[in-house]
Write an enzyme that holds these catalytic residues in place. Sequence first.
Site, mmCIF file in Angstrom:
data_model
loop_
_atom_site.group_PDB
_atom_site.id
_atom_site.type_symbol
_atom_site.label_atom_id
_atom_site.label_comp_id
_atom_site.label_asym_id
_atom_site.label_seq_id
_atom_site.Cartn_x
_atom_site.Cartn_y
_atom_site.Cartn_z
ATOM 1 N N PRO A 140 0.730 -1.278 -0.057
ATOM 2 C CA PRO A 140 0.164 0.128 -0.113
ATOM 3 C C PRO A 140 0.862 1.280 0.010
ATOM 4 C CG PRO A 140 -0.763 -1.358 1.626
ATOM 5 C CD PRO A 140 0.532 -1.910 1.178
ATOM 6 N N LEU A 141 0.467 2.260 -0.786
ATOM 7 C CA LEU A 141 1.011 3.865 -0.666
ATOM 8 C C LEU A 141 -0.195 4.493 0.061
ATOM 9 C CD1 LEU A 141 2.859 5.732 -1.524
ATOM 10 C CD2 LEU A 141 1.712 6.047 -3.549
#
Length: 126
Positions: free
Chosen positions: A2-3
Amino acid sequence: MPLTRVALLKGKSRAYRKAILDGVYKAMREAFDVPEGDLFMLIDEYKPSNFLYGETYLGIERDDDLVIIQITANNTRTTEKKKALYAKIVELLGEDPGIKPENIFINLVEVQKENWSFGNGIAQYG
């Protein structure tokens, strides 16, 4: 993978901002199957003139403590996992730094695995 991007109004302490990042990361680890060390997070702070929101959209009362959390992740998780993530983020950020549930806006952006390069110009998942 995830960003995570977090947006909020300027003026919160470093400890407050760190508590947000720590809480979101912990929620992703506990409810979203994110592996340890998968940590890519940003906080953007805005002047009031650059931070607009619907104060009562969908009947939810928001104020200037609103935190907008956008998580970009692979499109591999179930709806149940997503709901668990949202609930866990709200729970943890309610504990520390004490954000009201109404002031936590979460947006999940799902992408294909080949849309990531973690370095070296290689699509590690593709």
